[in-house]
Write an enzyme that holds these catalytic residues in place. Structure first.
Site, short mmCIF file in Angstrom:
data_model
loop_
_atom_site.label_atom_id
_atom_site.label_comp_id
_atom_site.label_asym_id
_atom_site.label_seq_id
_atom_site.Cartn_x
_atom_site.Cartn_y
_atom_site.Cartn_z
N ARG A 103 145.96 34.90 -6.25
CA ARG A 103 146.18 35.93 -5.23
C ARG A 103 145.28 37.10 -5.60
O ARG A 103 145.41 37.66 -6.69
CB ARG A 103 147.65 36.36 -5.18
CG ARG A 103 147.85 37.64 -4.38
CD ARG A 103 149.30 37.98 -4.15
NE ARG A 103 149.90 37.11 -3.16
CZ ARG A 103 151.04 37.39 -2.52
NH1 ARG A 103 151.68 38.50 -2.77
NH2 ARG A 103 151.53 36.54 -1.64
N HIS A 130 146.33 33.91 4.45
CA HIS A 130 147.52 33.59 3.65
C HIS A 130 148.02 32.19 4.05
O HIS A 130 149.09 32.04 4.64
CB HIS A 130 148.59 34.66 3.90
CG HIS A 130 149.71 34.66 2.90
ND1 HIS A 130 149.74 33.86 1.77
CD2 HIS A 130 150.89 35.37 2.86
CE1 HIS A 130 150.85 34.08 1.10
NE2 HIS A 130 151.56 34.98 1.74
N GLN A 133 151.65 30.65 3.22
CA GLN A 133 152.75 31.24 3.99
C GLN A 133 152.92 30.50 5.31
O GLN A 133 154.02 30.07 5.67
CB GLN A 133 152.47 32.72 4.24
CG GLN A 133 153.49 33.39 5.14
CD GLN A 133 154.83 33.55 4.47
OE1 GLN A 133 154.93 34.09 3.38
NE2 GLN A 133 155.91 33.08 5.10
N ASP A 218 154.80 41.15 10.44
CA ASP A 218 154.46 41.35 9.03
C ASP A 218 154.26 42.86 8.83
O ASP A 218 154.18 43.61 9.82
CB ASP A 218 153.17 40.57 8.69
CG ASP A 218 152.74 40.72 7.23
OD1 ASP A 218 153.60 41.04 6.38
OD2 ASP A 218 151.54 40.53 6.93
N CYS A 258 157.31 37.27 7.25
CA CYS A 258 156.97 36.60 5.98
C CYS A 258 157.55 37.34 4.78
O CYS A 258 157.63 36.77 3.71
CB CYS A 258 155.46 36.43 5.87
SG CYS A 258 154.58 38.00 5.90
N ARG A 286 159.54 28.58 1.47
CA ARG A 286 158.33 28.73 0.65
C ARG A 286 158.41 27.76 -0.55
O ARG A 286 157.44 27.11 -0.89
CB ARG A 286 158.20 30.17 0.13
CG ARG A 286 157.89 31.22 1.19
CD ARG A 286 156.52 31.05 1.79
NE ARG A 286 155.44 31.07 0.82
CZ ARG A 286 154.84 32.15 0.35
NH1 ARG A 286 155.18 33.32 0.80
NH2 ARG A 286 153.87 32.07 -0.55
N1 CP Z 1 155.38 36.47 1.87
C1 CP Z 1 154.84 36.60 0.63
O1 CP Z 1 153.77 36.06 0.32
O2 CP Z 1 155.60 37.33 -0.22
P1 CP Z 1 155.17 37.87 -1.63
O3 CP Z 1 154.11 38.91 -1.42
O4 CP Z 1 156.42 38.42 -2.20
O5 CP Z 1 154.62 36.73 -2.44
N1 NVA Z 2 149.90 41.19 4.95
C1 NVA Z 2 150.68 41.37 3.75
C2 NVA Z 2 151.37 40.10 3.40
C3 NVA Z 2 152.27 40.18 2.21
C4 NVA Z 2 152.91 38.87 1.91
C5 NVA Z 2 149.78 41.86 2.63
O1 NVA Z 2 148.66 41.33 2.49
O2 NVA Z 2 150.18 42.75 1.89
#
Ligand code: CP
Ligand code: NVA
Length: 298
Positions: A103, A130, A133, A218, A258, A286
Site C-alpha cells: 500500500r 484499490h 476492495q 468513500d 469501504c 474483505r
Molecule cells: N477499506 C480499506 O481499505 O480500509 P483500510 O484503509 O482500513 O485498510
Molecule cells: N480513498 C480512501 C480509501 C481508504 C480505504 C483513501 O485512499 O484514503
C-alpha cells in the site's frame, strides 16, 4: 509464471467469478471451523506506506488462517525509504518471500516492484486505485442481491482511487455504474473500460441514485490528498449520503462504504447505522476475499 494483482483487470470476468466462489467457500469453511492450510510454509511481506485497518488485518489474519505467515513492514523500517532502489528491493524480497502486498502513494512504484519481483505483487491501495476492495465488494453484492451482472451502483462523492476501481470493475462485470461528483472531483485519470458494463458520470447525486440497487460512498479526503481539504469538503457537501438521498432512491436500496467512514461528512450516522447499510458485512468480506486472492496467487 507468477501473477500480480495491480488492478481489477489483471483478472478476467471468469476469474473474478471463480475468485468469488472460492471466497464463499473459504467463508463457509471458516464458519464451520474447517481447517484449510494451503499456504503452509509461505510468507507474505506486507509493505505499508499509508495507514490501514481492514487491508492490513484481513491479509495478515488471512495468511495465518491459510497456514502461512505475514510480515508487516512499514516503509520507514525498510531500506527502501532510505534510497535502496525498488529494483534491488524487489529482487531481495523475492528471495525470502512468497508474495508482497503493498500500500503506497505512487502507483508506478507498485508497477516497478511487480516488474522486478519474481513473486506475486498485490496492490493494497495506491493513489490511483484499490482493486482488493472492489473485488471483495463484489462478494457482498452477490450475497445480498444474488447477482452482480446488471446491478446498478451509484457511487456518490469524490472521484478517487475507489471510484477508479469501481469504473474498471463495473465495466468488466457488466454492471451499471453511476458516479455522482462535482466536476472538479471527477475521476482523473480514468481507466480504460473493458467489458459490457455501463459507466456514467453525473453532477446531481439525486439523479445518479435513481433505480440504484446500491449507493456507495468513500471518504472525501483520501490519504495523502489533504491539500485544499476545506475547499473540497465545501464542494462535496451536497454529495453527502444522508436520509434525504437514500429516501429518494429505491425502497430497498443498499448502502455501502469501504470504510473508514467520516461520520457526518460523506455519510451520516443515521444512514451508516440504519437499515439500508451493509457496511460491516462488507468489511468482514474483505477477509474472505483476500484469502481467496492469496490462495490463488501464492
Ligand atoms: N477499506 C480499506 O481499505 O480500509 P483500510 O484503509 O482500513 O485498510
Ligand atoms: N480513498 C480512501 C480509501 C481508504 C480505504 C483513501 O485512499 O484514503
Amino acid at each position: 509464471m507468477k501473477r500480480d494483482l495491480l488492478a481489477i483487470n489483471d483478472f478476467t470476468r471468469e476469474e473474478i467469478l471463480d475468485l468469488l466462489e472460492k471466497s464463499a467457500d473459504l467463508k463457509e469453511k471458516r464458519q464451520k471451523g474447517i481447517e484449510h492450510l494451503p499456504l503452509k510454509g509461505k510468507t507474505l511481506g506486507m509493505v505499508f506506506n499509508k495507514q490501514s485497518t481492514r487491508t492490513r488485518i484481513s491479509f495478515e489474519v488471512g495468511m495465518f488462517e491459510l497456514g502461512g505467515h505475514a510480515l508487516f513492514l512499514t516503509g520507514d523500517q525498510l531500506q527502501l525509504n532510505r534510497g535502496e532502489t525498488i529494483q534491488d528491493s524487489a529482487r531481495v524480497l523475492s528471495r525470502y518471500l512468497s508474495g508482497i502486498l503493498i500500500r503506497t502513494y505512487d502507483h508506478e512504484e507498485v508497477v516497478a516492484l511487480a516488474e522486478h519481483a519474481t513473486i506475486p505483487v498485490i496492490n493494497g491501495l495506491t493513489d490511483l486505485n484499490h482493486p482488493v476492495q472492489i473485488l471483495s465488494d463484489f462478494l457482498t453484492i452477490k450475497e445480498k442481491l444474488g447477482r452482480i451482472e446488471g446491478v446498478k451502483v451509484a457511487y456518490v462523492g469524490d472521484g478517487n482511487n475507489v471510484a477508479y476501481s469501481w469504473m474498471t470493475g463495473a465495466s468488466i462485470m457488466g454492471m451499471d455504474l453511476a458516479i455522482a461528483c462535482p466536476k472538479s472531483c471527477q475521476p482523473n485519470p480514468t481507466p480504460k473500460l473493458e467489458g459490457n458494463g455501463k459507466v456514467k458520470i453525473f453532477e446531481d447525486p439525486f439523479e445518479a441514485v435513481q433505480n440504484a440497487d446500491v449507493i456507495y460512498t468513500d471518504v472525501w479526503i483520501s490519504m495523502g490528498q489533504e491539500k485544499n481539504e476545506e475547499d473540497k469538503i465545501k464542494l462535496l457537501l451536497p454529495y453527502q449520503v444522508n436520509k434525504k438521498l437514500v429516501d429518494s432512491a429505491k425502497k430497498d436500496v443498499l448502502v455501502m462504504h469501504c470504510l473508514p467512514a467520516h461520520r457526518e461528512m460523506e455519510i451520516t450516522s443515521e444512514v451508516l447505522d440504519g437499515k439500508h447499510s451493509i457496511v460491516f458485512d462488507q468489511a468482514e468480506n474483505r477477509l474472505h476475499v483476500q484469502k481467496a486472492i492469496l490462495e490463488t496467487l501464492l
